[in-house]
Design a protein around this motif. Structure first.
Motif, short mmCIF file in Angstrom:
data_model
loop_
_atom_site.label_atom_id
_atom_site.label_comp_id
_atom_site.label_asym_id
_atom_site.label_seq_id
_atom_site.Cartn_x
_atom_site.Cartn_y
_atom_site.Cartn_z
N LEU A 1 0.81 -1.21 0.00
CA LEU A 1 0.00 0.00 0.00
C LEU A 1 0.85 1.27 0.00
CD1 LEU A 1 -2.75 -1.10 2.54
CD2 LEU A 1 -2.85 -1.12 0.04
N ARG A 2 1.99 1.22 0.69
CA ARG A 2 2.87 2.39 0.72
C ARG A 2 4.28 1.95 1.09
NH1 ARG A 2 0.70 6.61 3.76
NH2 ARG A 2 -1.30 5.64 3.64
N GLU A 3 5.26 2.76 0.68
CA GLU A 3 6.65 2.52 1.05
C GLU A 3 6.81 2.92 2.51
OE1 GLU A 3 9.59 1.42 -0.43
OE2 GLU A 3 8.31 0.73 -2.06
N LEU A 4 7.30 2.02 3.33
CA LEU A 4 7.50 2.31 4.74
C LEU A 4 8.99 2.43 5.04
CD1 LEU A 4 4.96 -0.17 6.36
CD2 LEU A 4 4.67 2.27 5.97
N THR A 5 9.31 3.35 5.92
CA THR A 5 10.67 3.54 6.39
C THR A 5 10.67 3.36 7.91
OG1 THR A 5 11.14 5.10 4.61
CG2 THR A 5 12.62 5.14 6.51
N VAL A 6 11.61 2.59 8.41
CA VAL A 6 11.73 2.36 9.84
C VAL A 6 12.72 3.38 10.39
CG1 VAL A 6 12.41 0.73 11.63
CG2 VAL A 6 11.28 -0.09 9.56
N VAL A 7 12.30 4.09 11.44
CA VAL A 7 13.18 5.03 12.12
C VAL A 7 13.69 4.32 13.37
CG1 VAL A 7 13.42 7.30 13.16
CG2 VAL A 7 11.83 6.97 11.26
N LYS A 8 14.99 4.02 13.39
CA LYS A 8 15.57 3.27 14.50
C LYS A 8 15.81 4.18 15.69
CE LYS A 8 17.07 -0.12 11.43
NZ LYS A 8 17.46 -1.47 11.46
N LYS A 9 16.11 3.59 16.84
CA LYS A 9 16.35 4.35 18.06
C LYS A 9 17.50 5.34 17.91
CE LYS A 9 14.61 0.71 21.05
NZ LYS A 9 14.94 -0.35 22.00
N THR A 10 18.46 5.01 17.05
CA THR A 10 19.61 5.89 16.82
C THR A 10 19.28 7.05 15.90
OG1 THR A 10 20.33 4.60 14.90
CG2 THR A 10 21.21 3.95 17.07
N GLY A 11 18.08 7.03 15.31
CA GLY A 11 17.70 8.05 14.35
C GLY A 11 17.96 7.63 12.91
N LYS A 12 18.68 6.54 12.73
CA LYS A 12 18.96 6.02 11.40
C LYS A 12 17.67 5.53 10.75
CE LYS A 12 21.68 2.50 9.05
NZ LYS A 12 22.48 1.29 9.21
N ARG A 13 17.55 5.71 9.44
CA ARG A 13 16.38 5.27 8.70
C ARG A 13 16.74 4.12 7.78
NH1 ARG A 13 15.25 9.97 10.53
NH2 ARG A 13 13.21 10.95 10.47
N ALA A 14 15.82 3.17 7.68
CA ALA A 14 16.04 2.01 6.82
C ALA A 14 14.71 1.62 6.21
CB ALA A 14 16.60 0.84 7.63
N PRO A 15 14.73 1.09 4.99
CA PRO A 15 13.47 0.63 4.38
C PRO A 15 12.88 -0.52 5.20
CG PRO A 15 15.30 0.50 2.80
CD PRO A 15 15.88 0.89 4.11
N PHE A 16 11.56 -0.52 5.34
CA PHE A 16 10.88 -1.61 6.05
C PHE A 16 11.08 -2.89 5.27
CE2 PHE A 16 7.15 -4.32 6.59
CZ PHE A 16 7.23 -4.54 7.95
N ASP A 17 11.39 -3.96 5.98
CA ASP A 17 11.65 -5.26 5.36
C ASP A 17 10.70 -6.30 5.97
OD1 ASP A 17 12.63 -7.68 4.39
OD2 ASP A 17 14.71 -7.23 4.87
N ARG A 18 9.69 -6.68 5.20
CA ARG A 18 8.70 -7.66 5.68
C ARG A 18 9.36 -8.97 6.05
NH1 ARG A 18 5.06 -11.67 4.70
NH2 ARG A 18 2.87 -11.15 4.93
N GLU B 1 6.94 6.96 7.73
CA GLU B 1 8.05 6.69 8.64
C GLU B 1 7.50 6.17 9.96
OE1 GLU B 1 10.64 10.07 8.99
OE2 GLU B 1 11.49 9.68 7.00
N ILE B 2 7.95 4.97 10.33
CA ILE B 2 7.44 4.29 11.52
C ILE B 2 8.60 4.08 12.49
CG2 ILE B 2 6.25 2.24 12.38
CD1 ILE B 2 4.56 3.61 10.29
N PRO B 3 8.48 4.55 13.74
CA PRO B 3 9.53 4.28 14.72
C PRO B 3 9.63 2.77 15.00
CG PRO B 3 8.05 6.01 15.49
CD PRO B 3 7.42 5.42 14.27
N SER B 4 10.84 2.29 15.17
CA SER B 4 11.04 0.85 15.41
C SER B 4 10.33 0.40 16.68
CB SER B 4 12.54 0.52 15.50
OG SER B 4 13.15 1.23 16.55
N GLU B 5 10.17 1.32 17.64
CA GLU B 5 9.47 0.97 18.88
C GLU B 5 8.02 0.59 18.61
OE1 GLU B 5 11.03 3.99 18.52
OE2 GLU B 5 12.81 3.69 19.76
N VAL B 6 7.38 1.25 17.66
CA VAL B 6 5.99 0.95 17.31
C VAL B 6 5.90 -0.47 16.76
CG1 VAL B 6 4.09 1.54 15.74
CG2 VAL B 6 5.34 3.35 16.94
N ILE B 7 6.84 -0.82 15.89
CA ILE B 7 6.84 -2.17 15.31
C ILE B 7 7.08 -3.20 16.41
CG2 ILE B 7 7.98 -3.72 13.67
CD1 ILE B 7 8.67 -1.14 12.05
#
Length: 156
Positions: free
Chosen positions: A46-63, A102-108
């Motif tokens: 449905l949409r491109e998701l990006t994971v925002v890690k605790k360090t602030g680094k961003r990475a593409p969401f990987d199912r 952009e989704i924080p890793s904590e939410v996941i």
């Protein structure tokens, strides 16, 4: 679709059908170059998701990474693979429907913990031990006590 055996870019679809849970399309493919047959799965994204890690680094969401972490927590537990797949699909759909790219890793992590809490208590504690970075046995004890006082399912 590129052939995984010889690298030929011109493969043919021989059969397509939805998966049992209707969340993907299974395609049987044939490579005219090397005559290999293989299966691919297509999912709606449905949409491109990006994971925002605790360090602030961003990475593409990987199912697949999400699925692997859940499968590790559920390793050697009596849970059907179909149920694991539905669990992963449900989490991905919830993430996609949040409306944020952009989704924080904590939410996941919290979504996974909630899902595992409803599926298997051992997998829930296993995942929590990594997610919450347990360092010693006392961390496990405190976590299990917290669960038990909250009225959750661990009654041993």
């Amino acid at each position: 679709m590129r052939c995984p055996f010889c690298g030929n870019e011109d493969t043919q679809v021989k059969d397509s059908r939805p998966t049992e849970d209707n969340t993907a399309i299974r395609r049987r493919r044939f490579c005219p170059e090397c005559s290999a047959r293989f299966t691919t799965f297509e999912r709606v994204q449905l949409r491109e998701l990006t994971v925002v890690k605790k360090t602030g680094k961003r990475a593409p969401f990987d199912r697949d990474k999400l699925a692997r972490s859940i499968q590790i927590a559920l390793r050697k537990r009596p849970v059907d693979p179909e149920r694991i797949e539905r669990l992963v699909t449900g989490i991905v759909r919830r993430l996609e429907s949040m409306g944020e790219s952009e989704i924080p890793s904590e939410v996941i992590g919290e979504m996974v913990m909630d899902a595992l809490a409803n599926v298997d208590p051992v997998a829930y504690v296993r995942f929590a031990s990594v997610y919450k970075n347990f360092r010693e046995a006392k961390d496990f004890e405190n976590f299990v006590e917290e669960i038990q006082s909250g009225g959750n399912f661990i009654d041993d």
